[in-house]
Design an enzyme around this catalytic site. Structure first.
Site, PDB file in Angstrom:
ATOM      1  N   ARG A 178       1.431  -1.030   0.273  1.00  0.00           N
ATOM      2  CA  ARG A 178      -0.131  -0.293  -0.342  1.00  0.00           C
ATOM      3  C   ARG A 178       1.136   1.156  -0.201  1.00  0.00           C
ATOM      4  O   ARG A 178       1.795   1.557   0.419  1.00  0.00           O
ATOM      5  CB  ARG A 178      -1.247  -0.240   0.957  1.00  0.00           C
ATOM      6  CG  ARG A 178      -1.947  -0.633   1.426  1.00  0.00           C
ATOM      7  CD  ARG A 178      -2.644  -0.769   2.407  1.00  0.00           C
ATOM      8  NE  ARG A 178      -2.359  -1.458   3.949  1.00  0.00           N
ATOM      9  CZ  ARG A 178      -2.017  -0.240   4.865  1.00  0.00           C
ATOM     10  NH1 ARG A 178      -1.350   1.014   4.479  1.00  0.00           N
ATOM     11  NH2 ARG A 178      -0.969  -0.581   5.636  1.00  0.00           N
ATOM     12  N   TYR A 234      -1.335  -3.168  -7.528  1.00  0.00           N
ATOM     13  CA  TYR A 234      -0.889  -4.606  -5.882  1.00  0.00           C
ATOM     14  C   TYR A 234      -2.575  -3.714  -5.050  1.00  0.00           C
ATOM     15  O   TYR A 234      -2.094  -3.123  -4.569  1.00  0.00           O
ATOM     16  CB  TYR A 234       0.271  -3.801  -4.832  1.00  0.00           C
ATOM     17  CG  TYR A 234       0.518  -4.474  -4.024  1.00  0.00           C
ATOM     18  CD1 TYR A 234       0.995  -5.593  -4.153  1.00  0.00           C
ATOM     19  CD2 TYR A 234       0.150  -4.222  -2.814  1.00  0.00           C
ATOM     20  CE1 TYR A 234       1.282  -6.758  -3.122  1.00  0.00           C
ATOM     21  CE2 TYR A 234       0.257  -5.563  -2.066  1.00  0.00           C
ATOM     22  CZ  TYR A 234       1.005  -6.608  -1.238  1.00  0.00           C
ATOM     23  OH  TYR A 234       1.162  -7.623  -0.837  1.00  0.00           O
ATOM     24  N   LYS A 282      -9.285  -2.615   1.415  1.00  0.00           N
ATOM     25  CA  LYS A 282      -9.278  -1.306   2.389  1.00  0.00           C
ATOM     26  C   LYS A 282     -10.390  -0.023   2.256  1.00  0.00           C
ATOM     27  O   LYS A 282     -10.575   0.270   3.158  1.00  0.00           O
ATOM     28  CB  LYS A 282      -7.705  -1.371   2.190  1.00  0.00           C
ATOM     29  CG  LYS A 282      -7.067  -2.481   3.406  1.00  0.00           C
ATOM     30  CD  LYS A 282      -7.765  -2.767   4.467  1.00  0.00           C
ATOM     31  CE  LYS A 282      -7.391  -3.778   5.529  1.00  0.00           C
ATOM     32  NZ  LYS A 282      -5.805  -4.082   5.118  1.00  0.00           N
ATOM     33  N   HIS A 328     -10.417  -2.815  11.971  1.00  0.00           N
ATOM     34  CA  HIS A 328      -9.442  -3.666  11.201  1.00  0.00           C
ATOM     35  C   HIS A 328      -8.967  -4.895  12.533  1.00  0.00           C
ATOM     36  O   HIS A 328      -8.255  -4.264  12.340  1.00  0.00           O
ATOM     37  CB  HIS A 328      -7.835  -2.317  10.241  1.00  0.00           C
ATOM     38  CG  HIS A 328      -6.994  -3.400  10.264  1.00  0.00           C
ATOM     39  ND1 HIS A 328      -6.097  -2.971  10.068  1.00  0.00           N
ATOM     40  CD2 HIS A 328      -7.225  -4.578   9.248  1.00  0.00           C
ATOM     41  CE1 HIS A 328      -4.673  -3.457   9.691  1.00  0.00           C
ATOM     42  NE2 HIS A 328      -5.342  -4.469   8.845  1.00  0.00           N
ATOM     43  N   SER A 365      -1.343  -3.437  10.134  1.00  0.00           N
ATOM     44  CA  SER A 365      -0.804  -4.388   9.340  1.00  0.00           C
ATOM     45  C   SER A 365       0.274  -5.146   9.194  1.00  0.00           C
ATOM     46  O   SER A 365       1.621  -4.848  10.365  1.00  0.00           O
ATOM     47  CB  SER A 365      -0.353  -4.058   7.770  1.00  0.00           C
ATOM     48  OG  SER A 365      -2.035  -3.112   7.875  1.00  0.00           O
ATOM     49  N   CYS A 368       1.243  -7.573  11.799  1.00  0.00           N
ATOM     50  CA  CYS A 368       1.177  -6.980  13.041  1.00  0.00           C
ATOM     51  C   CYS A 368       0.353  -8.295  14.037  1.00  0.00           C
ATOM     52  O   CYS A 368       0.105  -8.523  14.994  1.00  0.00           O
ATOM     53  CB  CYS A 368       0.939  -5.909  14.475  1.00  0.00           C
ATOM     54  SG  CYS A 368       2.233  -5.246  13.475  1.00  0.00           S
TER      55      CYS A 368
END
Ligand code: GTP
Ligand code: SPV
Ligand code: MN
Length: 588
Positions: free
Chosen positions: A69, A197, A206, A226, A248, A250
């Protein structure tokens, strides 16, 4: 496929702009998908993998400058800048539409424009919402087929309604300097250009399910977060559902598919996966908070996924999966990534498409390489996965990568304090977004890159949801699997052993576990985190993982204070009060 005039008019309007040679409506049929796969194989956009070992699986490599991203090029174009808030890039929508129209003009000349209707959430669910993505990428169509319920079923769900998200995506010339991921929340519109991507182009994910949906959710009284959703089943067969928001890369996919340690398995514990990345939450008729996963597949981080860390994810990727930017093992036409096993292929191609020598010290797979795998493949998929009403949530867990400050686990004193805990989350950046990795930044509720409106209003919305939920509100916790020792090694074993922490969390929700009060919230007694069967981790280790270093936390207070000033008048006074309480607690 539809007589919906709003849809037809909009498709015509966009077609006139991007000027494709051909327009193909995606109906979702297997025959059509096969044709697209064959085309992508013929052009080299995709490669077919070993049909015995990885049936139905495909490999794709993105451009080398297009692997994550791009937060710096992601915009929230609300009419007023104030409505996008201090944490989002903003441009006047009139200016942005104008700039982008120039880039889209004729961008699909010589190409096919695919009209891809999709539904986020189970078909027929009151939670669900429809989007239509126009794209010139077969990769996008094939990924969206896995990630959403798409095709005719989505158009049927939409009917004559005008309530659909208008997504326009073109790879255009793949110019990095003209790459834009733009949300226009007030227009239900997403325009993405010059990328191929994942999160930049799979617009249901997202862009819609978080950025646009969070804005809709604020206006309509629900939440788009999220978060993973999992069900923890105890030996009595009771299942408690929890959501967890981690930034992200994690650990959401890993926690969502957790396999409990043997002793828990033997006792009859089990974890069910409802979702691994996004949750849409509503207050149900019973006053509790209910969640669905709007997605239909997993777009998961490949590196680090292995038979030990996440066997369920690995099993999920053994058929009908698309691999992006991993190593191509030429010996048996399979895939590999760092952390899969200790045997990197000798005869291989790296994520850039170059011959790869595994002994030269370079990474074969990109750190943000991913698998796109159908949810139905997941061995631990929850039987409630398709339930249109979702699942009731007992606990919300926040967390991130903190080498020192945050303890293994703590519980907020109440919902308001929990909102404070979420709003002050910080984590080290990862390869999921372009830019530096390993830098600690504030990432409230793991939504910093995904909130489609002013984050001060977002905090206020959280507080209001808590007021509506009252004593039926889920309990709020914070976890940190990533504390390190002096050599930088993770102290907590993580992965399946996170069950030991989950167990305490669920027991707290049931009123079955004790806690001790600390300046930052409630913590378990170290002996209440079960360490039986762990190698080298004792109750003393847990004690140190639970320690709250007052000096570090005083620095934390200063950091929060500075972060909070960004929000000006929009920062809810309740959060200021909570900060003052934390400060006072640390002075005691
Ligand atoms: P996004 O898909 O980007 O939103 O990521 P995610 O939150 O789903 O993260 P994921 O579960 O894919 O994990 C990302 C990385 O963290 C992987 O390399 C994992 O191996 C690693 N990881 C996950 N859980 C743990 C854990 O409990 N401990 C440690 N040390 N690493 C973990
Ligand atoms: C994330 O970055 O949080 C992801 C991957 O889940 S992406 O779809 O690229 O956003
Ligand atoms: Mn994510």
């Amino acid at each position: 496929m539809t007589t919906n005039k709003k849809v037809l008019d909009w498709v015509e309007e966009m077609k006139a702009l991007v000027k494709p040679d051909k327009v193909v409506w995606i109906d979702g049929s297997e025959a059509q998908l096969k044709e697209l796969r064959d085309q992508a194989l013929a052009t080299g956009e995709m490669e077919a993998l070993n049909p015995e070992k990885l049936p139905g699986c495909l490999l794709h490599r993105t451009a080398v400058n297009d692997v994550a991203r791009v937060e710096g090029r992601t915009y929230i174009c609300s009419r007023k800048q104030e409505d996008a808030g201090p944490t989002n890039n903003w441009e006047d929508p009139v200016v942005m539409y104008d700039r982008l129209r120039k880039l889209y003009d004729g961008a699909m000349k010589g190409r096919t424009m695919y009209v891809l209707p999709y539904c986020m959430g189970p078909i027929g669910s009151p939670f669900s919402k429809v989007g239509i993505e126009l794209t010139d990428s077969i990769y996008v169509v094939l990924n969206m087929d896995i990630m959403t319920r798409m095709g005719q079923q989505a158009l049927d769900q939409l009917g004559d309604s005008n309530d659909f998200v208008r997504g326009l995506h073109s790879k255009a010339k793949m110019e990095e300097e003209n790459r834009y991921i733009v949300q226009f929340p007030e227009d239900n519109t997403i325009w993405s250009i010059n990328s191929g991507y994942g999160g930049n182009v799979l617009l249901g994910k997202k862009c819609f399910a978080l950025r646009i949906a969070s804005y809709q959710a604020k206006n309509e009284g629900w939440m788009a977060e999220h978060m993973l959703i999992l069900g923890l089943q105890n030996p009595q067969g009771e299942i408690r559902y929890v959501c967890a928001a981690f930034p992200s890369a994690c650990g959401k996919t890993n926690l969502a598919m957790l396999i409990p340690p043997k002793k828990y398995l033997d006792a009859g514990y089990k974890v069910w996966t409802v979702g691994d990345d996004i949750a849409w939450l509503r207050i149900g008729p019973d006053g509790r908070l209910w969640a669905i996963n709007p997605e239909n597949g997993f777009f998961g981080v490949a590196p680090g996924t292995n038979e030990k860390s996440n066997p369920n994810a690995l099993a999920t990727t053994r058929k009908n999966t698309i691999f992006t930017n991993v190593v191509h093992n030429l010996d048996d036409n399979t895939v590999w990534w760092e952390g899969l096993d200790k045997n990197p292929p000798k005869h291989a191609v790296n994520w850039k498409g170059e011959p790869w020598d595994c002994t030269d010290g370079s990474k074969g797979a990109h750190p943000n390489s991913r698998f796109t795998a159908p949810a139905v493949n997941c061995p631990c998929l929850s039987p409630e996965f398709d339930n249109p009403n979702g699942v009731p949530i007992s606990a919300i867990i926040f967390g991130g990568r903190r080498a020192k400050t945050a303890p293994l686990v703590y519980q907020s004193r109440n919902w308001q304090h929990g909102v404070f805990v979420g709003s002050t989350m910080a984590s080290e950046t990862t390869a999921a977004a372009a830019g530096a990795v390993g830098v600690v930044r504030r990432d409230p509720m793991a939504m910093l890159p995904f909130c489609g409106y002013h984050m001060g209003d977002y905090f206020q919305h959280w507080l209001e949801m808590g007021e509506k939920l009252g004593d039926k509100a889920p309990k709020i916790f914070n976890v940190n699997w990533f504390r390190t020792d002096d050599e930088g090694h993770f102290i907590w074993p993580g992965f399946g052993d996170n069950m030991r922490v989950l167990n305490w969390i669920v027991d707290r929700c049931e009123g079955k576990a004790d806690a001790v009060e600390t300046p930052i919230g409630y913590e378990p007694k170290p002996e209440d985190i079960d360490v039986e069967g762990l190698d080298g981790v004792t109750t003393e280790t847990v004690r140190s993982l639970l320690s709250v270093d007052k000096d570090l936390w005083k620095d934390e207070v200063a950091g929060i204070q500075e972060f909070y000033t960004k929000f000006g008048d929009k920062l809810p006074h309740q959060l200021k009060d909570e900060l003052a309480t934390l400060k006072a607690n640390l002075e005691k």
